[in-house]
Design an enzyme around this catalytic site. Structure first.
Site, PDB file in Angstrom:
ATOM      1  N   SER A 135       0.765  -1.160   0.317  1.00 59.30           N
ATOM      2  CA  SER A 135      -0.708   0.010  -0.056  1.00 59.30           C
ATOM      3  C   SER A 135       1.527   1.344   0.306  1.00 59.30           C
ATOM      4  O   SER A 135       2.090   0.968   0.252  1.00 59.30           O
ATOM      5  CB  SER A 135      -1.148   0.118   1.241  1.00 59.30           C
ATOM      6  OG  SER A 135      -0.070   0.223   2.200  1.00 59.30           O
ATOM      7  N   LYS A 136       0.326   2.558  -0.177  1.00 64.30           N
ATOM      8  CA  LYS A 136       0.885   3.756  -0.095  1.00 64.30           C
ATOM      9  C   LYS A 136       1.868   3.775   0.971  1.00 64.30           C
ATOM     10  O   LYS A 136       2.868   4.395   0.353  1.00 64.30           O
ATOM     11  CB  LYS A 136      -0.402   4.582  -0.079  1.00 64.30           C
ATOM     12  CG  LYS A 136      -0.994   5.290  -1.101  1.00 64.30           C
ATOM     13  CD  LYS A 136       0.062   6.518  -1.923  1.00 64.30           C
ATOM     14  CE  LYS A 136      -0.452   6.022  -2.966  1.00 64.30           C
ATOM     15  NZ  LYS A 136       1.278   5.936  -3.774  1.00 64.30           N
TER      16      LYS A 136
END
Ligand code: GLU
Length: 487
Positions: free
Chosen positions: A255-256
């Site tokens: 994820s980010k």
């Protein structure tokens, strides 16, 4: 195996940017198609009207083009099975819906989102798998009418036969058997007649003669539904291969917070498409030996499904950086200069007035330690007068060696004022004259004072490269600035 009947597809939904996982799916399909001299199709799955946008579609297409994952049929290409955008294929889905209606395999469902949520919560409370329990399954025409008169707009659900287990063979995971009872009658069309993913994907995979569905592991739960639909419609099933999930090094979902996850971000950071392609190919596949640096031709030649791994692939950005650095160093200087120029420009370096041969020499000199091209401005700026300044440590070095530095710089400037160029022998001659004239200085100081004055830094590329590249005028300008720190 060479088979023109091998047809694979990548079917992105334009509801976001192209992510590492999607790019890898595209790449695997592409490599598989090329290995078998088959066809790679790009299909845009934009039936989620609320979340799909033309901007995302454009961005996905551009990122795939940048990555060099070239489709044989699809948007901007066309082919015998188009259109390749699902929103332009609605009559096709209606045709298949009619077939399902004729077989009584679908029915309208009038349950509201609130009612469905209440059912879900109730099942969860009772530790049961949430699914649709079939409330509208056996409504009479009269009951339907009543609900419609209340203004309810139905969705269309597929009627599942709960008695038949669904079995299929996954080319990576082996035989899989699913109990249909856990699926529940699922929605295939919305109230406005637009199909949902499982339905449109099945229709298109069949209509587009897709032979192999190669996609991410996260879609494995959709496969039984798609198989049921295909079997009911009497459609030929493709082979399935669900490739491993991609995790972050801490084994959590990528994820980010692990850094960049979209292809566009890597492009902006100055990763080369060849490097990203090479790295992605090794996420869930390997050539069967220790090889890591592989050209596209080698990837195509070696790409077989048997070498795909079902355990999760770890996305290690450090490895990607290492690989990108290798590609930056191994590319031809012409090619890497072309890639690097926009990065120099966006860093604020004036490149328009420079000759291409000079720019190539600069980039050839500084590319050695780069991991990505967005680092190049900071390293290359020492060659650009408009960015020249002495770093704090450089100033300190000069003041600590004030008397010697003054003498060296004065002599150097004098010699340069008589020099016409600094190429090859020019530089050697300058150095031997300098050594002679300031005989008292030791060699190390002699060199370091020059470096510090001319580059403004304590470390950097070899002076026999830097000075000729800068030329006489630029060197003198810099020396004068350094001298002004010593008064
Ligand atoms: N539109 C789906 C997605 O973007 C495609 C899944 C598939 O390959 O079947 O995830």
């Amino acid at each position: 195996m060479t088979s023109p009947s091998i047809r694979v597809r990548m079917a992105p939904s334009p509801t976001g940017f192209l992510h590492i996982g999607g790019a890898r799916t595209a790449l695997f399909n592409y490599l598989f198609a090329k290995h078998h001299q088959g066809t790679f199709v790009l299909r845009i799955e934009d039936t989620d009207k609320e979340r799909s946008t033309p901007e995302y579609e454009k961005a996905i297409i551009e990122d795939l083009q940048w990555l060099g994952v070239r489709w044989d049929e699809g948007p901007l290409k066309e082919g015998s099975y188009g259109p390749y955008t699902q929103s332009q294929r609605l009559p096709m889905y209606q045709k298949y819906l009619k077939k399902l209606e004729a077989l009584s395999k679908v029915y309208p469902c009038y349950c509201s989102p609130e009612e469905l949520e209440a059912e879900r919560q109730d099942l969860l409370k009772r530790h049961k798998t949430p699914r649709y329990m079939g409330k509208c399954r056996n409504l009479t025409p009269q009951e339907r009418k009543t609900l419609e008169n209340q203004g309810r707009v139905p969705v269309i659900r597929f009627r599942i036969d709960e008695t038949q287990p669904i079995q299929f063979h996954d080319l990576i995971r082996g035989d899989i058997s699913v109990d249909p009872a856990i699926l529940g009658d699922f929605v295939i069309c919305k109230g406005d007649g637009w199909p949902l993913y499982n339905f449109s994907a099945v229709v298109d995979d069949c209509e587009m003669k897709i032979s192999h569905v190669i996609r991410g592991e996260e879609h494995i739960s959709n496969t039984p539904r798609q198989i049921l639909l295909a079997q009911t419609l009497g459609l030929q099933l493709p082979s399935y291969a669900h490739v491993s999930i991609i995790l972050a090094p801490d084994r959590s979902k990528l994820s980010k917070r692990h850094g960049a996850t979209s292809v566009g971000e890597y492009k902006k950071m100055g990763f080369l498409p060849q490097a990203l392609k090479n790295y992605l190919a090794l996420l869930g596949w390997n050539p069967g030996d220790e090889r890591e640096m592989m050209s596209e031709e080698e990837l195509i030649q070696n790409f077989v499904i048997e070498r795909m791994i079902k355990s999760p692939a770890i996305f290690d950005v450090e490895k990607l950086k290492w690989m990108n650095g290798m590609y930056i160093r191994n590319s031809s200087v012409e090619a890497i200069t072309k890639e690097a120029l926009p990065f120099l420009e966006s860093y604020g370096l004036e490149i328009q007035s420079k000759k291409m041969a000079w720019l190539q020499k600069v980039i050839g000199t500084v590319r050695g330690n780069l991991e990505s091209l967005n680092q190049i401005g900071h390293i290359a700026e020492l060659f650009f007068d408009e960015k020249f300044s002495l770093e704090a440590e450089a100033k300190t070095y000069l003041t600590n060696n004030k008397d010697k530095a003054k003498e060296i710089l004065k002599t150097l400037d004098g010699l340069l004022s008589q020099a016409s160029h600094l190429e090859m022998e020019g530089f050697q001659k300058l150095q031997s004259d300098l050594k002679e004239k300031v005989a008292s200085s030791d060699k190390k100081i002699l060199f370091q004072v020059q470096r510090v004055a001319v580059t403004g830094r304590l470390k950097g590329p070899e002076m026999n490269i830097v000075m000729p590249l800068l030329g006489v005028d630029s060197c003198r300008k810099r020396i004068h600035i350094a001298q002004s720190c010593l008064v």
